[in-house]
Design an enzyme around this catalytic site. Structure first.
Site, short mmCIF file in Angstrom:
data_model
loop_
_atom_site.label_atom_id
_atom_site.label_comp_id
_atom_site.label_asym_id
_atom_site.label_seq_id
_atom_site.Cartn_x
_atom_site.Cartn_y
_atom_site.Cartn_z
N CYS A 85 0.84 -1.20 0.00
CA CYS A 85 0.00 0.00 0.00
C CYS A 85 0.88 1.26 0.00
O CYS A 85 1.54 1.53 -0.99
CB CYS A 85 -0.98 -0.04 1.18
SG CYS A 85 -2.41 1.06 0.96
N HIS A 193 -3.42 -5.64 0.97
CA HIS A 193 -2.76 -5.92 2.25
C HIS A 193 -2.74 -7.41 2.57
O HIS A 193 -3.64 -7.91 3.25
CB HIS A 193 -3.49 -5.18 3.37
CG HIS A 193 -3.30 -3.71 3.38
ND1 HIS A 193 -2.30 -3.09 4.11
CD2 HIS A 193 -3.99 -2.71 2.78
CE1 HIS A 193 -2.38 -1.78 3.94
NE2 HIS A 193 -3.40 -1.52 3.13
N GLU A 195 -0.94 -8.87 4.74
CA GLU A 195 -0.78 -9.05 6.19
C GLU A 195 -2.13 -9.06 6.91
O GLU A 195 -2.22 -9.51 8.06
CB GLU A 195 0.14 -7.97 6.76
CG GLU A 195 -0.46 -6.59 6.94
CD GLU A 195 -0.52 -5.75 5.66
OE1 GLU A 195 -0.81 -4.54 5.77
OE2 GLU A 195 -0.28 -6.29 4.57
#
Length: 221
Positions: A85, A193, A195
């Site tokens: 990002c 994302h 994660e």
């Protein structure tokens, strides 16, 4: 295996990225933006957020921070870098990846889970998938519209450097691009994302293979 996660004023996904890397077996150290050197690490994570408040241009000020020189040296020496990002925006601003991230085509901030298509399995980051796999990964950005000139887009395609595309383009990105690789395939920049999809408690684990694949590549090196 050792990893560093950079922390800028306005970073808000630094801990998330550190937890995901730690879950894959990395010993993770947080590195503040005013540092001028990196510890001896295998991987540098450049996290999401709004570095320096996104003033001037997303990632532009972070790309001039003291730690950015060490980041570029790490990448140029063949080290692994993962920018997510705002991290992707920073990598584009440093010149480690081509192209630019512009305001979303709809001019609105978008926060939702989207389908991504794995365009190549030929990198440490994507080796845990098969080419053509579709995975669900969240996005959360206002400036995720990947833009590059025709020659750059052709080069990325010819060199198999498009890592992920959007199954349903949410932001107007050229060629539906969601993530790209450097020429040596050791630097990944992506707007979604992973994660946030690295543990079952997140609602899915589709992103976990990016971190475990990276760990496996280092173990087998």
């Amino acid at each position: 295996m050792k990893a560093a996660v950079l922390v800028f004023p306005g970073s808000n996904c630094d801990r998330d990225l550190a937890v995901a890397l730690g879950g894959a077996g990395f010993d993770v150290e947080m590195v503040w933006h005013k540092e001028t050197a990196l510890p001896k690490v295998d991987v540098v994570g450049v996290p999401g957020g709004f570095s320096y408040g996104d003033y001037l241009r997303c990632g532009a000020i972070a790309a001039q921070s003291p730690i950015a020189t060490a980041l570029k040296a790490h990448a140029e020496a063949g080290g692994y870098v993962m920018g997510v990002c705002n991290g992707f925006q920073i990598l584009a601003e440093t010149g480690l990846l081509p192209g630019a991230l512009l305001r979303n085509a709809g001019l609105k901030y978008i926060c939702k889970t989207v389908p991504l298509v794995v365009e190549t399995a030929d990198s440490a980051f994507t080796s845990g998938y098969a080419q053509g796999d579709t995975i669900d990964i969240p996005i959360a950005h206002h400036d995720g519209n990947y833009t590059a000139d025709a020659d750059t887009l052709a080069m990325l395609k010819a060199e198999d450097r498009i890592a992920f595309t959007y199954g349903d383009n949410p932001n107007g990105s050229d060629a539906d691009i969601a993530g790209i690789l450097s020429a040596n395939r050791r630097v990944l920049g992506m707007m979604p994302h992973p994660e946030r999809r690295a543990e079952a408690v997140h609602g899915g684990t589709d992103g976990a293979a990016m971190f475990t694949g990276l760990a496996d590549a280092l173990v087998s090196a």
